[in-house]
Design a protein around this motif. Structure first.
Motif, PDB file in Angstrom:
ATOM      1  N   LEU A 155       0.826  -1.208   0.000  1.00 40.78           N
ATOM      2  CA  LEU A 155       0.000   0.000   0.000  1.00 40.78           C
ATOM      3  C   LEU A 155       0.863   1.261   0.000  1.00 40.78           C
ATOM      4  CD1 LEU A 155      -2.803  -1.050   2.514  1.00 40.78           C
ATOM      5  CD2 LEU A 155      -3.093  -0.560   0.088  1.00 40.78           C
ATOM      6  N   ALA A 156       1.962   1.237   0.752  1.00 37.07           N
ATOM      7  CA  ALA A 156       2.840   2.406   0.801  1.00 37.07           C
ATOM      8  C   ALA A 156       3.460   2.688  -0.567  1.00 37.07           C
ATOM      9  CB  ALA A 156       3.926   2.197   1.850  1.00 37.07           C
ATOM     10  N   GLN A 157       3.830   1.632  -1.287  1.00 35.62           N
ATOM     11  CA  GLN A 157       4.397   1.825  -2.618  1.00 35.62           C
ATOM     12  C   GLN A 157       3.375   2.411  -3.584  1.00 35.62           C
ATOM     13  OE1 GLN A 157       5.892  -2.037  -3.671  1.00 35.62           O
ATOM     14  NE2 GLN A 157       7.791  -1.813  -2.473  1.00 35.62           N
ATOM     15  N   ARG A 158       2.141   1.956  -3.492  1.00 36.02           N
ATOM     16  CA  ARG A 158       1.106   2.493  -4.377  1.00 36.02           C
ATOM     17  C   ARG A 158       0.696   3.911  -3.974  1.00 36.02           C
ATOM     18  NH1 ARG A 158      -2.734  -2.950  -4.768  1.00 36.02           N
ATOM     19  NH2 ARG A 158      -1.176  -4.258  -5.858  1.00 36.02           N
ATOM     20  N   LEU A 159       0.729   4.188  -2.681  1.00 35.71           N
ATOM     21  CA  LEU A 159       0.398   5.547  -2.235  1.00 35.71           C
ATOM     22  C   LEU A 159       1.410   6.570  -2.740  1.00 35.71           C
ATOM     23  CD1 LEU A 159      -0.661   4.826   1.453  1.00 35.71           C
ATOM     24  CD2 LEU A 159      -2.148   5.688  -0.357  1.00 35.71           C
ATOM     25  N   ALA A 160       2.646   6.154  -2.913  1.00 33.24           N
ATOM     26  CA  ALA A 160       3.696   7.054  -3.394  1.00 33.24           C
ATOM     27  C   ALA A 160       3.922   6.928  -4.895  1.00 33.24           C
ATOM     28  CB  ALA A 160       4.997   6.770  -2.651  1.00 33.24           C
ATOM     29  N   GLY A 161       2.955   6.390  -5.620  1.00 35.90           N
ATOM     30  CA  GLY A 161       3.105   6.216  -7.065  1.00 35.90           C
ATOM     31  C   GLY A 161       3.097   7.535  -7.816  1.00 35.90           C
ATOM     32  N   GLN A 171      -1.815   9.735 -10.424  1.00 37.25           N
ATOM     33  CA  GLN A 171      -2.815  10.104  -9.429  1.00 37.25           C
ATOM     34  C   GLN A 171      -3.889   9.034  -9.279  1.00 37.25           C
ATOM     35  OE1 GLN A 171      -4.534  13.935 -10.105  1.00 37.25           O
ATOM     36  NE2 GLN A 171      -6.003  13.766  -8.414  1.00 37.25           N
ATOM     37  N   VAL A 172      -4.229   8.357 -10.366  1.00 34.80           N
ATOM     38  CA  VAL A 172      -5.252   7.309 -10.292  1.00 34.80           C
ATOM     39  C   VAL A 172      -4.793   6.187  -9.369  1.00 34.80           C
ATOM     40  CG1 VAL A 172      -6.585   5.656 -11.635  1.00 34.80           C
ATOM     41  CG2 VAL A 172      -6.035   7.890 -12.616  1.00 34.80           C
ATOM     42  N   THR A 173      -3.532   5.829  -9.465  1.00 25.57           N
ATOM     43  CA  THR A 173      -2.993   4.772  -8.597  1.00 25.57           C
ATOM     44  C   THR A 173      -3.021   5.203  -7.136  1.00 25.57           C
ATOM     45  OG1 THR A 173      -1.533   4.114 -10.412  1.00 25.57           O
ATOM     46  CG2 THR A 173      -1.003   3.287  -8.218  1.00 25.57           C
ATOM     47  N   ARG A 174      -2.696   6.446  -6.875  1.00 26.52           N
ATOM     48  CA  ARG A 174      -2.694   6.939  -5.492  1.00 26.52           C
ATOM     49  C   ARG A 174      -4.112   6.995  -4.918  1.00 26.52           C
ATOM     50  NH1 ARG A 174       0.819  10.833  -7.859  1.00 26.52           N
ATOM     51  NH2 ARG A 174      -0.796  12.447  -7.620  1.00 26.52           N
ATOM     52  N   LYS A 222       5.130   2.701   8.315  1.00 27.28           N
ATOM     53  CA  LYS A 222       5.227   2.446   6.872  1.00 27.28           C
ATOM     54  C   LYS A 222       4.017   3.011   6.134  1.00 27.28           C
ATOM     55  CE  LYS A 222       7.896  -1.767   7.675  1.00 27.28           C
ATOM     56  NZ  LYS A 222       7.895  -3.259   7.641  1.00 27.28           N
ATOM     57  N   VAL A 223       2.849   2.868   6.740  1.00 27.30           N
ATOM     58  CA  VAL A 223       1.641   3.417   6.114  1.00 27.30           C
ATOM     59  C   VAL A 223       1.746   4.936   6.000  1.00 27.30           C
ATOM     60  CG1 VAL A 223      -0.838   3.754   6.433  1.00 27.30           C
ATOM     61  CG2 VAL A 223       0.163   1.499   6.801  1.00 27.30           C
ATOM     62  N   TRP A 224       2.208   5.587   7.066  1.00 26.59           N
ATOM     63  CA  TRP A 224       2.324   7.041   7.044  1.00 26.59           C
ATOM     64  C   TRP A 224       3.434   7.511   6.105  1.00 26.59           C
ATOM     65  CZ3 TRP A 224      -0.752  10.721   7.576  1.00 26.59           C
ATOM     66  CH2 TRP A 224      -1.774  10.708   8.519  1.00 26.59           C
ATOM     67  N   LYS A 225       4.426   6.681   5.890  1.00 26.19           N
ATOM     68  CA  LYS A 225       5.457   7.019   4.904  1.00 26.19           C
ATOM     69  C   LYS A 225       4.832   7.130   3.515  1.00 26.19           C
ATOM     70  CE  LYS A 225      10.022   7.157   3.875  1.00 26.19           C
ATOM     71  NZ  LYS A 225      11.047   7.977   4.529  1.00 26.19           N
ATOM     72  N   GLY A 226       3.962   6.169   3.188  1.00 33.11           N
ATOM     73  CA  GLY A 226       3.278   6.235   1.900  1.00 33.11           C
ATOM     74  C   GLY A 226       2.303   7.396   1.822  1.00 33.11           C
ATOM     75  N   LEU A 227       1.566   7.666   2.914  1.00 33.90           N
ATOM     76  CA  LEU A 227       0.622   8.788   2.910  1.00 33.90           C
ATOM     77  C   LEU A 227       1.347  10.128   2.801  1.00 33.90           C
ATOM     78  CD1 LEU A 227      -1.870   7.578   5.676  1.00 33.90           C
ATOM     79  CD2 LEU A 227      -2.321   7.748   3.217  1.00 33.90           C
ATOM     80  N   PHE A 228       2.514  10.217   3.411  1.00 33.04           N
ATOM     81  CA  PHE A 228       3.281  11.460   3.334  1.00 33.04           C
ATOM     82  C   PHE A 228       3.666  11.766   1.887  1.00 33.04           C
ATOM     83  CE2 PHE A 228       7.339  13.702   3.236  1.00 33.04           C
ATOM     84  CZ  PHE A 228       7.088  14.787   4.057  1.00 33.04           C
ATOM     85  N   TYR A 229       4.168  10.771   1.179  1.00 38.61           N
ATOM     86  CA  TYR A 229       4.572  11.008  -0.209  1.00 38.61           C
ATOM     87  C   TYR A 229       3.378  11.041  -1.155  1.00 38.61           C
ATOM     88  CZ  TYR A 229       9.440  10.852   1.027  1.00 38.61           C
ATOM     89  OH  TYR A 229      10.666  11.157   1.572  1.00 38.61           O
ATOM     90  N   CYS A 230       2.263  10.502  -0.729  1.00 39.89           N
ATOM     91  CA  CYS A 230       1.032  10.696  -1.498  1.00 39.89           C
ATOM     92  C   CYS A 230       0.637  12.171  -1.490  1.00 39.89           C
ATOM     93  CB  CYS A 230      -0.083   9.834  -0.916  1.00 39.89           C
ATOM     94  SG  CYS A 230      -1.646   9.931  -1.804  1.00 39.89           S
ATOM     95  N   MET A 231       0.765  12.809  -0.328  1.00 39.08           N
ATOM     96  CA  MET A 231       0.508  14.250  -0.240  1.00 39.08           C
ATOM     97  C   MET A 231       1.607  15.038  -0.945  1.00 39.08           C
ATOM     98  SD  MET A 231      -1.879  16.126   1.084  1.00 39.08           S
ATOM     99  CE  MET A 231      -2.228  17.829   1.513  1.00 39.08           C
ATOM    100  N   TRP A 232       2.813  14.546  -0.902  1.00 40.89           N
ATOM    101  CA  TRP A 232       3.942  15.211  -1.554  1.00 40.89           C
ATOM    102  C   TRP A 232       3.719  15.307  -3.067  1.00 40.89           C
ATOM    103  CZ3 TRP A 232       8.900  16.731   0.420  1.00 40.89           C
ATOM    104  CH2 TRP A 232       9.855  17.016  -0.557  1.00 40.89           C
TER     105      TRP A 232
END
Length: 444
Positions: A13-19, A22-25, A54-64
């Motif tokens: 999930l973290a990898q996809r959140l930081a994709g 935008q559709v993937t995120r 790890k989840v918040w790492k992906g959410l952080f870069y999703c916002m980034w």
């Protein structure tokens, strides 16, 4: 090669959140919400501390990776509302703890162009955490746990929070608390919410934290005191007005169809459509405080022996203001416009007088004064010229003591070398003397 080991779902999930797309995120955020609900519903389920990091790492870069202000706001709201997907209070607190730890860790790497959206994310997460506390009925035990979590991760001296995170949190805490709980919280409950700030303000050695707590919490309470008292009086007067109104009075309040005198086109301006809270003086919802209790609690923290002197001095000023409010004295009274203008004009005149030099002040004295001063200056200049001229005439023919007629000249005369002719005369005289001393030779 052996079979490939699948990655844990949190890492996927973290990898996809930081994709990059935008559709993937967006799909990853929706799947994450469903995954949180499904996992926390089980009795033996739940997340560990490392998994949520790890989840918040992906959410952080999703916002980034998110661009455009409206989409950033929508994504920030979606991320902050994930706290309501957790089914237990412990999981919610762990989710908040890992969020603030992630912000502390990643804050120094955020560039200037991305600061605003992470400021917004911090505000939204704090707002949703207070809403979660509101859903629990503002339970005292849960409120203490939330305040302890925020204090430990952000304001404690041992925390790794950067100055930017601390400053922004202290700036928005009271504002977000008033948005969520101004209509329900009592003065005693509000005092519980600001007690940790009293302790930290008295014990901290960071001058920036002391300034932000004093300015963002205590002085804000003092500034909002008139609005808080006004809201309290309006709440007390509202039921009395409802009981006192009758049908006859309501009929009298109906506007008549006849035009009023002096109105434009025979119709009076309708001001009832303007909302009461849209004026310049409105500050939104305001929290109620017992100012005497706040001053006592702050004094108890500031009067400890281990309190630094600069902290005690700063907090005592705030305590005096709170005590004045408890007695009904407001620090900033309304000054009439004329008096305010007169004060401003006097201050301007004093400043201009201080800035002008003495010569300019003398020029402002008047024409007569200018002529007299010019005459005095001219006469004084003439006198000085005469004195200098007479002194020059007297000193002209005389020679200075160190000149050629002085002692230095005499010394130089004594040290003069004799001329060549004089040397010749001296040698001739010596030869004659030698000849006279020699005896005459015999004629043998």
């Amino acid at each position: 090669m052996g079979p490939r080991v699948p990655l844990p779902p949190e890492i996927q999930l973290a990898q996809r959140l930081a994709g990059n797309e935008q559709v993937t995120r967006d799909r990853a955020v929706k799947r994450l919400r469903k995954y949180i609900v499904a996992r926390t519903q089980r009795a033996a389920g739940g997340f560990t501390h490392d998994e949520l990091l790890k989840v918040w790492k992906g959410l952080f870069y999703c916002m980034w990776m998110q661009d455009k202000a409206l989409l950033q706001e929508e994504l920030g709201r979606t991320i902050s509302q994930l706290i309501h997907a957790f089914q237990t209070t412990e999981a919610q607190h762990l989710f908040l703890q890992t969020f603030w730890q992630t912000m502390n860790r990643e804050w120094t790497g955020i560039d200037r162009l991305r600061l605003d959206k992470f400021y917004m994310l911090m505000r939204m997460v704090l707002n949703e955490s207070l809403k979660a506390l509101k859903m629990q009925g503002w339970e005292e035990r849960q409120a203490e746990r939330l305040l302890e979590l925020l204090t430990t991760e952000i304001l404690h001296p041992d925390s790794q929070a950067p100055s930017g995170v601390k400053s922004h949190f202290l700036e928005i805490f009271l504002e977000e608390l008033s948005k969520v709980g101004a209509a329900e919280l009592t003065a005693d409950q509000n005092l519980k919410f600001i007690e940790p700030f009293c302790t930290i303000a008295a014990q901290t050695k960071d001058s920036l934290v002391l300034h932000n707590i004093t300015r963002g919490v205590f002085e804000t309470i003092v500034e909002q005191a008139p609005f808080a008292i006004e809201d309290l009086m309006s709440e007390l007067e509202a039921p009395e007005e409802e009981e006192g109104t009758s049908e006859d009075e309501r009929e009298e309040d109906v506007p008549s169809k006849e035009p009023r005198r002096g109105s434009l086109h025979g119709a009076a301006p309708d001001t009832s459509e303007e909302p009461a809270g849209d004026g310049e003086d409105s500050v939104g919802p305001v929290l109620q405080f017992d100012y005497e209790a706040v001053a006592s609690r702050l004094f108890a923290a500031a009067s400890q022996q281990d309190t630094p002197s600069q902290n005690r001095k700063r907090l005592y000023k705030v305590i005096r203001k709170l005590q004045d409010l408890a007695e009904g004295l407001f620090p900033e009274d309304d000054v009439p416009e004329k008096a305010c203008r007169n004060l401003q004009e006097d201050r301007r005149e004093r400043k201009t007088k201080k800035r002008l030099p003495k010569s300019a002040l003398q020029n402002k004295a008047g024409k007569g004064g200018e002529e007299d001063s010019c005459a005095d200056l001219s006469s004084g200049a003439e006198r000085m010229a005469r004195r200098q001229g007479s002194g020059a005439e007297r000193a002209g023919p005389q020679e200075q003591p160190g000149g050629p007629a002085g002692r230095g000249a005499r010394k130089r005369r004594r040290r003069r070398r004799p001329r060549a002719g004089a040397r010749a005369k001296v040698t001739d005289c010596q030869d004659l003397r030698m000849r006279r001393r020699q005896p005459p030779r015999s004629g043998k």
